[in-house]
Each structure stands twice: as structure tokens, then as C-alpha cells.
Design a protein around this motif. Structure first.
Motif, PDB file in Angstrom:
ATOM      1  N   ALA A 161       0.819  -1.219   0.000  1.00  0.00           N
ATOM      2  CA  ALA A 161       0.000   0.000   0.000  1.00  0.00           C
ATOM      3  C   ALA A 161       0.846   1.260   0.000  1.00  0.00           C
ATOM      4  CB  ALA A 161      -0.925  -0.010   1.218  1.00  0.00           C
ATOM      5  N   ASP A 162       2.038   1.188   0.569  1.00  0.00           N
ATOM      6  CA  ASP A 162       2.913   2.361   0.640  1.00  0.00           C
ATOM      7  C   ASP A 162       3.496   2.748  -0.712  1.00  0.00           C
ATOM      8  OD1 ASP A 162       2.521   2.738   3.307  1.00  0.00           O
ATOM      9  OD2 ASP A 162       4.350   1.729   3.949  1.00  0.00           O
ATOM     10  N   GLY A 163       3.415   1.867  -1.698  1.00  0.00           N
ATOM     11  CA  GLY A 163       3.934   2.191  -3.025  1.00  0.00           C
ATOM     12  C   GLY A 163       5.344   1.697  -3.241  1.00  0.00           C
ATOM     13  N   ALA A 164       5.999   2.267  -4.242  1.00  0.00           N
ATOM     14  CA  ALA A 164       7.306   1.757  -4.673  1.00  0.00           C
ATOM     15  C   ALA A 164       8.471   2.275  -3.849  1.00  0.00           C
ATOM     16  CB  ALA A 164       7.532   2.109  -6.140  1.00  0.00           C
ATOM     17  N   ASP A 165       8.209   3.117  -2.870  1.00  0.00           N
ATOM     18  CA  ASP A 165       9.282   3.805  -2.150  1.00  0.00           C
ATOM     19  C   ASP A 165       9.954   2.892  -1.127  1.00  0.00           C
ATOM     20  OD1 ASP A 165      10.949   5.803  -1.328  1.00  0.00           O
ATOM     21  OD2 ASP A 165       9.488   6.731   0.000  1.00  0.00           O
ATOM     22  N   LYS A 166      10.739   1.926  -1.619  1.00  0.00           N
ATOM     23  CA  LYS A 166      11.412   0.947  -0.755  1.00  0.00           C
ATOM     24  C   LYS A 166      12.837   0.747  -1.234  1.00  0.00           C
ATOM     25  CE  LYS A 166       6.954  -1.249  -0.385  1.00  0.00           C
ATOM     26  NZ  LYS A 166       6.379  -0.134  -1.166  1.00  0.00           N
ATOM     27  N   PRO A 167      13.804   1.426  -0.653  1.00  0.00           N
ATOM     28  CA  PRO A 167      15.172   1.320  -1.167  1.00  0.00           C
ATOM     29  C   PRO A 167      15.849  -0.001  -0.846  1.00  0.00           C
ATOM     30  CG  PRO A 167      15.115   2.704   0.779  1.00  0.00           C
ATOM     31  CD  PRO A 167      13.690   2.403   0.439  1.00  0.00           C
ATOM     32  N   PHE A 168      16.500  -0.576  -1.847  1.00  0.00           N
ATOM     33  CA  PHE A 168      17.479  -1.636  -1.616  1.00  0.00           C
ATOM     34  C   PHE A 168      18.820  -0.954  -1.410  1.00  0.00           C
ATOM     35  CE2 PHE A 168      14.362  -4.332  -3.969  1.00  0.00           C
ATOM     36  CZ  PHE A 168      14.163  -5.274  -2.961  1.00  0.00           C
ATOM     37  N   LEU A 169      19.605  -1.466  -0.447  1.00  0.00           N
ATOM     38  CA  LEU A 169      20.816  -0.767  -0.020  1.00  0.00           C
ATOM     39  C   LEU A 169      22.102  -1.559  -0.228  1.00  0.00           C
ATOM     40  CD1 LEU A 169      19.341   0.678   3.284  1.00  0.00           C
ATOM     41  CD2 LEU A 169      19.612   1.870   1.105  1.00  0.00           C
ATOM     42  N   ALA A 170      21.998  -2.866  -0.463  1.00  0.00           N
ATOM     43  CA  ALA A 170      23.203  -3.683  -0.649  1.00  0.00           C
ATOM     44  C   ALA A 170      22.835  -4.940  -1.419  1.00  0.00           C
ATOM     45  CB  ALA A 170      23.827  -4.040   0.700  1.00  0.00           C
ATOM     46  N   LEU A 171      23.848  -5.562  -2.011  1.00  0.00           N
ATOM     47  CA  LEU A 171      23.639  -6.789  -2.784  1.00  0.00           C
ATOM     48  C   LEU A 171      24.893  -7.638  -2.723  1.00  0.00           C
ATOM     49  CD1 LEU A 171      23.902  -6.006  -6.628  1.00  0.00           C
ATOM     50  CD2 LEU A 171      24.847  -4.573  -4.828  1.00  0.00           C
ATOM     51  N   ASP A 172      24.709  -8.935  -2.963  1.00  0.00           N
ATOM     52  CA  ASP A 172      25.843  -9.851  -3.025  1.00  0.00           C
ATOM     53  C   ASP A 172      25.469 -10.995  -3.955  1.00  0.00           C
ATOM     54  OD1 ASP A 172      28.163 -11.243  -2.685  1.00  0.00           O
ATOM     55  OD2 ASP A 172      27.957 -11.549  -0.531  1.00  0.00           O
ATOM     56  N   PHE A 173      26.125 -11.042  -5.118  1.00  0.00           N
ATOM     57  CA  PHE A 173      25.909 -12.107  -6.090  1.00  0.00           C
ATOM     58  C   PHE A 173      27.078 -13.076  -6.038  1.00  0.00           C
ATOM     59  CE2 PHE A 173      22.500  -9.592  -7.588  1.00  0.00           C
ATOM     60  CZ  PHE A 173      21.709 -10.411  -8.383  1.00  0.00           C
ATOM     61  N   VAL A 174      26.752 -14.358  -6.007  1.00  0.00           N
ATOM     62  CA  VAL A 174      27.760 -15.405  -6.000  1.00  0.00           C
ATOM     63  C   VAL A 174      28.299 -15.648  -7.399  1.00  0.00           C
ATOM     64  CG1 VAL A 174      28.193 -17.835  -5.472  1.00  0.00           C
ATOM     65  CG2 VAL A 174      26.673 -16.491  -4.010  1.00  0.00           C
ATOM     66  N   ASP A 175      27.402 -15.607  -8.383  1.00  0.00           N
ATOM     67  CA  ASP A 175      27.765 -15.833  -9.776  1.00  0.00           C
ATOM     68  C   ASP A 175      26.717 -15.149 -10.649  1.00  0.00           C
ATOM     69  OD1 ASP A 175      25.498 -17.585  -9.814  1.00  0.00           O
ATOM     70  OD2 ASP A 175      26.766 -19.265  -9.203  1.00  0.00           O
ATOM     71  N   ALA A 176      26.673 -15.486 -11.915  1.00  0.00           N
ATOM     72  CA  ALA A 176      25.776 -14.810 -12.845  1.00  0.00           C
ATOM     73  C   ALA A 176      24.313 -15.195 -12.654  1.00  0.00           C
ATOM     74  CB  ALA A 176      26.196 -15.113 -14.285  1.00  0.00           C
ATOM     75  N   ARG A 177      24.018 -16.143 -11.759  1.00  0.00           N
ATOM     76  CA  ARG A 177      22.644 -16.571 -11.563  1.00  0.00           C
ATOM     77  C   ARG A 177      22.111 -16.301 -10.158  1.00  0.00           C
ATOM     78  NH1 ARG A 177      20.353 -19.244 -15.450  1.00  0.00           N
ATOM     79  NH2 ARG A 177      18.831 -20.234 -14.066  1.00  0.00           N
ATOM     80  N   ARG A 178      22.948 -16.453  -9.142  1.00  0.00           N
ATOM     81  CA  ARG A 178      22.432 -16.403  -7.778  1.00  0.00           C
ATOM     82  C   ARG A 178      22.946 -15.200  -7.008  1.00  0.00           C
ATOM     83  NH1 ARG A 178      23.831 -19.369  -2.612  1.00  0.00           N
ATOM     84  NH2 ARG A 178      22.008 -18.977  -1.319  1.00  0.00           N
ATOM     85  N   GLY A 179      22.002 -14.491  -6.378  1.00  0.00           N
ATOM     86  CA  GLY A 179      22.372 -13.359  -5.554  1.00  0.00           C
ATOM     87  C   GLY A 179      21.286 -12.989  -4.575  1.00  0.00           C
ATOM     88  N   LEU A 180      21.663 -12.231  -3.539  1.00  0.00           N
ATOM     89  CA  LEU A 180      20.730 -11.702  -2.551  1.00  0.00           C
ATOM     90  C   LEU A 180      20.825 -10.188  -2.535  1.00  0.00           C
ATOM     91  CD1 LEU A 180      21.069 -14.715  -1.557  1.00  0.00           C
ATOM     92  CD2 LEU A 180      20.657 -13.837   0.753  1.00  0.00           C
ATOM     93  N   ILE A 181      19.671  -9.533  -2.332  1.00  0.00           N
ATOM     94  CA  ILE A 181      19.623  -8.077  -2.200  1.00  0.00           C
ATOM     95  C   ILE A 181      18.892  -7.748  -0.906  1.00  0.00           C
ATOM     96  CG2 ILE A 181      19.765  -7.603  -4.663  1.00  0.00           C
ATOM     97  CD1 ILE A 181      16.751  -7.291  -4.735  1.00  0.00           C
ATOM     98  N   VAL A 182      19.343  -6.692  -0.208  1.00  0.00           N
ATOM     99  CA  VAL A 182      18.747  -6.319   1.070  1.00  0.00           C
ATOM    100  C   VAL A 182      18.514  -4.817   1.100  1.00  0.00           C
ATOM    101  CG1 VAL A 182      19.913  -8.220   2.232  1.00  0.00           C
ATOM    102  CG2 VAL A 182      20.964  -5.953   2.253  1.00  0.00           C
ATOM    103  N   GLY A 183      17.603  -4.400   2.027  1.00  0.00           N
ATOM    104  CA  GLY A 183      17.327  -2.980   2.092  1.00  0.00           C
ATOM    105  C   GLY A 183      16.534  -2.573   3.307  1.00  0.00           C
TER     106      GLY A 183
END
Length: 367
Positions: A161-183
Motif C-alpha cells: 500500500a505504501d507504493g514503490a518507495d522501498k530502497p534496496f541498499l546492498a547486494l551480493d551475487f555469488v555468480d551470474a545466476r544467484r544473488g541476494l539483495i537487502v534494504g
């Protein structure tokens, strides 16, 4: 859910490193920037740059309003890339010379397959919130603790309901397929197909207060998270679930980095830095001579960890100086949001006043 009020935004602006602050305090009216390509900026203009990465020997800088800059001469000159959005980008990473991702405000996830020349939008805040809501409802259908499951559904509904205003702040990809993003708000999403699809991990992380997450890293199959109010968490099952760690400090952590010997360093508010050699079971404080917040940490080619603070002071940690952070040269005299080691050994620094190249001789350890 942890909401950011107008007063809270002011406190964040005063207290947080600007790499996170810029994204959290940007206007909530993000619909248009999601559809507007990044504006071209004159090379001489001092733009706000928030994060740096290496794509092979190429350097990539990201920052305000979708700005992405590329350098193929170790930071001596820069040119602007084509980006389909004009929201601020807070973090960038490449897994090889061609494949990379950038995340930022409005839940944006961008991907590139040509070394940063062009970027495509993979995710935004509305879709991220819908992914979390779908996951919460699926969990609710089989959950033994219906009260907890219902609380998660309600939190996800508010996110949507709050809309798109949700920043992601960091990421960590292991390879070209798998990764995690946090915010912000404890958002954690995972992809196993290079960003074609995403899955929410919020239900697998012990973060009941929805603390903002500022940093992520991994050592093999072990993962770590760091965030506000001393939040630290570890996964021992390759990111499938995270348990909260006993924190040595109640202030926020903004960066974490592994040393070549496996020791993990975390840095945060007012110059607080800690090291653990047992995967977070215990932490040892690293004395720092100035109470200035740390904003970034990188591992150098020689295996040492280099930390930067908001005043431009640099500190290194090595196996030989395990219990201390040693000053590296003289303070740069300007705020630092991120730094990276170029292929020629020089340091590239990003911040509110643009980019700075520090030649290799200037990185000699200060006595």
C-alpha cells in the motif's frame, strides 16, 4: 513494520552515512523516475556518487538519479552509461567483466550484460512488495503459528500500500545466476536465475522489528547481514535462513567485509568497528582514534581490509595487526561513501563531491 516518519527522515539524514540516507530520504513520488531515463551529466559536474565496483579492469560508479559512470583508464577519466531510470542507485556489483547488477531507491534492481554500457530494469518496489505479500500468504496457509503469519501478511500489505518507495541498499551475487539483495524495512530477496525471478526471504530471517539492512556478505556457504540498531545475522545453510547474532554494539552497522584469513570486520556509527574470527560467536572491538561513522570497507588485492569513514580517513586491517586498525595515509578531507581498488593499485573514492583518484604511492601506511 518499521516506518520512517518525517521526523525520522531528519534524524536519518543527521545520523546515517549518506549512501543509505540519500536513498531513504528521497521523495516518495517515484512513479515518474521509474519511467524516466537518467539525465546526462556534464563530465565536469560534481555529482553525488554512492558506490563503486570493478567489472574486470573497468570501474563502475553509481549514484543519484540513476547516474552510472564508467572508466577504462583506472579512474583518470569517466563517461556516462545509458540507464532507464532516474532514481538514486545505492549499490553495484559485477561477477565478471560483463555481468553486473545495481540496486537502489524505489526497489530498483538493474542488470547489465555488457560491462555497464546499458542497463535493464528487473525489479521495482511495487513488485518487490507483491513478492513478499505472496510469500507471506503462502506461509500463512500452512503456518503453525497463525498469529505470527497474520502479522507478516499485514506487514506485507502495508508495504504494498505504501507504493514503490522501498530502497534496496546492498547486494551480493555469488555468480551470474544467484544473488541476494537487502534494504529498508528488512527487505531480503533472492534470485537463482540472474534476476528473471525473485523470491522473498523475509520469513526466513530473525528480524521481527524489520530493521533496515545496510550490508551483506558471504564466506562460502555462510552469509552475514548487518543493519540498524546493532542488527547482525548469520546463515549457516547457504542463505536459506538467518539467525540473529548477539551484537557487540547497539548502534547501526553500515559495512561488513571479510579478510583473506576469514576474519570478518563490521563498522558503523561513530567509529565503532569490530572483528570476529569465529563467525560472529564473539566480537573484539577495534580501537579507532576518531568518532566518525564508517561508510564502506573493501578487501584489497593483498587480502587486507580497508575501511573508510565519513571524514575521508582510511584504516587498514591485516593479519599482522589483527587487533588494530592502522591509519592509511592522511585523511582525504572529504566525505567518502565508497571506495574501490583499481587494476593499477590506485584507490578510487566516491562521495557527495564526485570521484577522487588516489595514486598508489599515496596509500602507503601512515606511521
Amino acid at each position: 513494520m518499521n516506518r520512517i516518519t518525517q521526523a525520522g527522515r531528519l534524524l536519518l539524514a543527521l545520523a546515517l552515512p549518506f549512501s543509505a540516507t540519500w536513498c531513504l530520504a528521497e521523495s516518495a513520488a517515484v512513479g515518474s523516475p521509474l519511467r524516466t531515463p537518467a539525465m546526462q551529466v556534464a563530465p565536469s559536474q560534481k555529482a553525488v556518487l554512492i558506490d563503486l565496483a570493478r567489472a574486470g579492469e573497468r570501474l563502475v560508479a553509481v549514484g543519484e538519479r540513476g547516474l552510472v559512470l564508467l572508466s577504462d583508464d583506472n579512474g583518470q577519466s569517466w563517461r556516462q552509461a545509458v540507464v532507464p531510470v532516474s532514481v538514486s542507485l545505492s549499490a553495484v556489483q559485477f561477477v565478471d567483466a560483463q555481468t553486473g547488477w545495481a540496486v537502489g531507491h524505489a526497489g530498483v534492481v538493474l542488470a547489465t550484460r555488457d560491462g555497464g554500457e546499458h542497463w535493464t530494469l528487473q525489479l521495482d518496489g511495487l513488485r518487490a512488495a507483491q513478492i513478499e505479500l505472496d510469500a507471506a500468504k503462502a506461509e500463512q496457509a500452512t503456518a503453525a503459528d497463525q498469529d505470527s503469519a497474520e502479522a507478516r501478511v499485514q506487514s506485507a500489505e502495508r508495504l504494498l500500500a505504501d507504493g514503490a518507495d522501498k530502497p534496496f541498499l546492498a547486494l551480493d551475487f555469488v555468480d551470474a545466476r544467484r544473488g541476494l539483495i537487502v534494504g529498508a524495512y528488512g527487505l531480503v530477496l533472492q534470485t537463482r536465475d540472474g534476476g528473471a525471478t525473485w523470491q522473498s526471504l523475509m520469513g526466513q530471517i530473525a528480524n521481527p522489528m524489520g530493521m533496515h539492512l545496510y550490508a551483506i556478505g558471504h564466506q562460502g556457504s555462510r552469509w552475514f547481514l548487518a543493519g540498524e540498531q546493532g542488527f547482525l545475522a548469520r546463515s549457516d545453510d547457504d542463505g536459506a535462513s538467518f539467525a540473529q547474532l548477539d551484537s557487540p554494539y547497539e548502534g547501526s552497522f553500515f559495512t561488513l567485509q571479510s579478510r583473506a584469513d576469514g576474519a570478518l570486520l563490521v563498522g558503523g556509527l561513530k567509529g565503532h568497528a569490530f572483528i570476529t574470527s569465529d563467525a560472529g560467536a564473539s566480537f573484539q572491538r577495534l580501537p579507532v582514534p576518531m568518532p566518525v561513522s564508517f561508510s564502506d570497507a573493501i578487501r584489497l588485492a593483498d587480502g587486507q581490509v580497508l575501511l573508510a569513514n565519513q571524514s575521508g580517513a582510511l584504516f587498514r586491517s591485516s593479519v599482522q595487526s589483527e587487533a588494530a586498525l592502522l591509519p592509511l595515509g592522511k585523511p582525504l578531507g572529504k566525505p567518502v561513501s565508497s571506495l574501490i581498488e583499481a587494476a593499477d593499485g590506485s584507490l578510487i573514492v566516491a562521495g557527495f563531491t564526485g570521484l577522487l583518484r588516489v595514486p598508489q604511492p599515496a596509500t602507503a601506511v601512515s606511521e
